[in-house]
Enzyme design. Structure first.
Site, PDB file in Angstrom:
ATOM      1  N   THR A 140      40.824  -6.897  -3.361  1.00 44.70           N
ATOM      2  CA  THR A 140      40.244  -5.951  -4.312  1.00 44.70           C
ATOM      3  C   THR A 140      38.719  -5.944  -4.223  1.00 44.70           C
ATOM      4  O   THR A 140      38.101  -6.923  -3.789  1.00 44.70           O
ATOM      5  CB  THR A 140      40.682  -6.375  -5.734  1.00 44.70           C
ATOM      6  OG1 THR A 140      39.869  -5.703  -6.689  1.00 44.70           O
ATOM      7  CG2 THR A 140      40.504  -7.869  -5.979  1.00 44.70           C
ATOM      8  N   ASP A 141      38.134  -4.848  -4.717  1.00 43.46           N
ATOM      9  CA  ASP A 141      36.667  -4.776  -4.798  1.00 43.46           C
ATOM     10  C   ASP A 141      36.118  -5.710  -5.883  1.00 43.46           C
ATOM     11  O   ASP A 141      34.923  -5.999  -5.911  1.00 43.46           O
ATOM     12  CB  ASP A 141      36.201  -3.334  -5.051  1.00 43.46           C
ATOM     13  CG  ASP A 141      36.798  -2.697  -6.299  1.00 43.46           C
ATOM     14  OD1 ASP A 141      37.582  -3.358  -7.007  1.00 43.46           O
ATOM     15  OD2 ASP A 141      36.476  -1.513  -6.564  1.00 43.46           O
ATOM     16  N   GLU A 142      37.013  -6.180  -6.769  1.00 40.89           N
ATOM     17  CA  GLU A 142      36.532  -6.979  -7.911  1.00 40.89           C
ATOM     18  C   GLU A 142      35.963  -8.327  -7.475  1.00 40.89           C
ATOM     19  O   GLU A 142      35.257  -8.979  -8.243  1.00 40.89           O
ATOM     20  CB  GLU A 142      37.648  -7.153  -8.948  1.00 40.89           C
ATOM     21  CG  GLU A 142      38.144  -5.806  -9.430  1.00 40.89           C
ATOM     22  CD  GLU A 142      39.086  -5.850 -10.620  1.00 40.89           C
ATOM     23  OE1 GLU A 142      38.974  -6.758 -11.451  1.00 40.89           O
ATOM     24  OE2 GLU A 142      39.945  -4.954 -10.704  1.00 40.89           O
ATOM     25  N   TYR A 165      41.059 -13.333 -12.679  1.00 43.72           N
ATOM     26  CA  TYR A 165      41.804 -12.585 -11.646  1.00 43.72           C
ATOM     27  C   TYR A 165      40.948 -12.442 -10.391  1.00 43.72           C
ATOM     28  O   TYR A 165      41.382 -12.788  -9.276  1.00 43.72           O
ATOM     29  CB  TYR A 165      42.199 -11.197 -12.171  1.00 43.72           C
ATOM     30  CG  TYR A 165      42.553 -10.205 -11.078  1.00 43.72           C
ATOM     31  CD1 TYR A 165      43.691 -10.380 -10.293  1.00 43.72           C
ATOM     32  CD2 TYR A 165      41.739  -9.093 -10.811  1.00 43.72           C
ATOM     33  CE1 TYR A 165      44.009  -9.482  -9.271  1.00 43.72           C
ATOM     34  CE2 TYR A 165      42.056  -8.192  -9.797  1.00 43.72           C
ATOM     35  CZ  TYR A 165      43.187  -8.386  -9.027  1.00 43.72           C
ATOM     36  OH  TYR A 165      43.494  -7.507  -8.020  1.00 43.72           O
ATOM     37  N   LYS A 169      41.505 -13.984  -6.589  1.00 40.02           N
ATOM     38  CA  LYS A 169      41.595 -13.147  -5.386  1.00 40.02           C
ATOM     39  C   LYS A 169      40.496 -13.555  -4.386  1.00 40.02           C
ATOM     40  O   LYS A 169      40.737 -13.614  -3.182  1.00 40.02           O
ATOM     41  CB  LYS A 169      41.450 -11.660  -5.739  1.00 40.02           C
ATOM     42  CG  LYS A 169      42.615 -11.059  -6.498  1.00 40.02           C
ATOM     43  CD  LYS A 169      43.925 -11.057  -5.731  1.00 40.02           C
ATOM     44  CE  LYS A 169      43.912 -10.125  -4.540  1.00 40.02           C
ATOM     45  NZ  LYS A 169      45.275 -10.048  -3.905  1.00 40.02           N
TER      46      LYS A 169
END
Ligand code: NAD
Ligand code: TYD
Length: 360
Positions: A140-142, A165, A169
């Site tokens: 993810t970009d997060e 989260y 990741k």
């Protein structure tokens, strides 16, 4: 480097939102993956995984279903050996930021330990034939943290995850990277912006707003709804994953975005208007359900993706424009009430009650 052509594919998390869309795409008649001999879906069927997401492909003889946990080393070893897997799309994960704020344990277990288990099994199983294999780690970009009003994440942006989260990741991405650096396992990492489309569990923003709108329940917008997200249709993400698998260079990572940025409030207003139109309600009826609720802890202000590397190196382009696809997505959720009932669960109801107190 020539194209990599997978034959026997494993999709972890294939009963979830993106995994089920990807499975459907891989099995589509005349599709880009027509050369595949088999697609094995491995999923633990947590609150987020449902066989109903695989409607339409369960009778395909190339699809093999395995109910297992990626943390179960013996089960993962069996799958790779029994099916002579040569390529993995790894999507199994705990994926909801708000749940990671409530309790992060399972995020560390699945996203970090689970990814470690899977990638370590792959390394051992493929030791004598790395050239004929690929491990696509879907992220993810997060992991890059939050942006201000301007700028976009590139593959060079340093990792600065803010939620549990995102941190879990990020940890899994680094493990995946290390397996390329240390062992030469052909790992490709992908980092994508927020997805939308069919089969997304109604606890993520878009399907939750549609489900609540239909039932006349409040539409909970965190804070003042000023945070900005970039939205990519799940079909475009799945096309991106295939391009990363077949054209990606092992050891590289690729960012995927759409350029379609929007504040949460604007998006919820758009959704409300679309629901009004579809249900022939007077415009404004559903907007009146918008309720500003307490903000998410550590809420990232803005994500935005620079996809120029993917466009250049993978010849990938997004094809679905938010304006058009959002209306289609609303129509899909309105038409699929049986699916909405099939994915409802006690756990979903528990989370809604705890997370949105006093909102019913
Ligand atoms: P999802 O929550 O809808 O699906 C996750 C799936 O993984 C579920 O089917 C669940 O049952 C399964 N799973 C969970 N724990 C498992 C375990 N221990 N063993 C086996 N299976 C397990 O998530 P999603 O939105 O489809 O996301 C898929 C992947 O894509 C995730 O890795 C996520 O981080 C990444 N991603 C998602 C988005 C997005 O907007 N949804 C954007 C970028 C990246
Ligand atoms: P979400 O779909 O959870 O994705 P992510 O947190 O991975 O971006 O949320 C998208 C945005 O919508 C995020 O800024 C949080 C916000 N949001 C709300 O305002 N209300 C809600 O009920 C939910 C679930 C999210």
């Amino acid at each position: 480097m020539g194209r990599f052509e997978p034959r026997r594919l494993l999709i972890t998390g294939g009963a979830g939102f993106i995994g089920s869309n990807l499975t459907r795409r891989m099995l589509a008649a005349g599709g880009e993956a027509a050369g595949l001999e088999k697609v094995v879906v491995l999923d633990a069927l947590t609150y987020a995984g449902h066989l109903a997401n695989l409607d339409g492909v369960t009778s395909d003889p190339r699809l093999h279903w395995v109910h297992a946990d990626i943390c179960d080393r013996a089960a993962v070893e069996r799958v790779l050996a029994d099916h002579a897997i040569d390529a993995i799309f790894h999507l199994a994960a705990e994926s909801h930021v708000d749940r990671s704020i409530e309790a992060a344990d399972v995020f560390v277990r699945t996203n970090v330990t689970g990814t470690f288990t899977l990638i370590d099994v792959a390394r051992r199983a493929w030791a004598d034939r790395f050239d004929a294999t690929r491990f696509v780690h879907v992220s993810t970009d997060e992991v890059y943290g939050a942006l201000g009003e301007t700028g976009a994440f590139t593959e060079q942006t340093p990792y600065a995850p803010n939620s549990p989260y995102a941190a879990s990741k990020a940890a899994s991405d680094l493990l995946a990277r290390s397996y390329f650096q240390t062992y030469g396992l052909p790992v490709v990492i992908t980092n994508c912006c927020n997805n939308y489309g069919p089969y997304q569990l109604p606890e993520k923003l878009i399907p939750l707003m549609i489900a609540n709108a239909v039932e006349g329940k409040p539409l909970p917008v965190y804070g003042q709804g000023k945070q900005i997200r970039e939205w990519l249709h799940v079909d475009d993400h799945c096309a991106a994953l295939w391009s990363a698998m077949t054209r990606g260079t092992p050891g590289e990572s690729y960012n995927f975005g759409s350029g379609d940025e929007m504040s949460n409030l604007r998006l919820v207003e758009l959704l409300a208007d679309l629901v009004d139109d579809e249900l022939a309600r007077a415009r404004g009826t559903t907007r009146a359900l918008i309720k500003f609720v307490v903000d998410r802890k550590g809420h990232d202000f803005r994500y935005a993706i620079d996809s120029s590397k993917a466009r250049r190196a993978l010849a990938w382009e997004r094809s679905k424009v938010l304006d058009v696809k959002l209306a289609e997505t609303v129509r899909w959720y309105l038409a699929n009430t049986a699916w909405r009932q099939a994915v409802a669960s006690e756990e979903h109801a528990r989370f809604q009650a705890v997370h949105y107190p006093g909102l019913r």
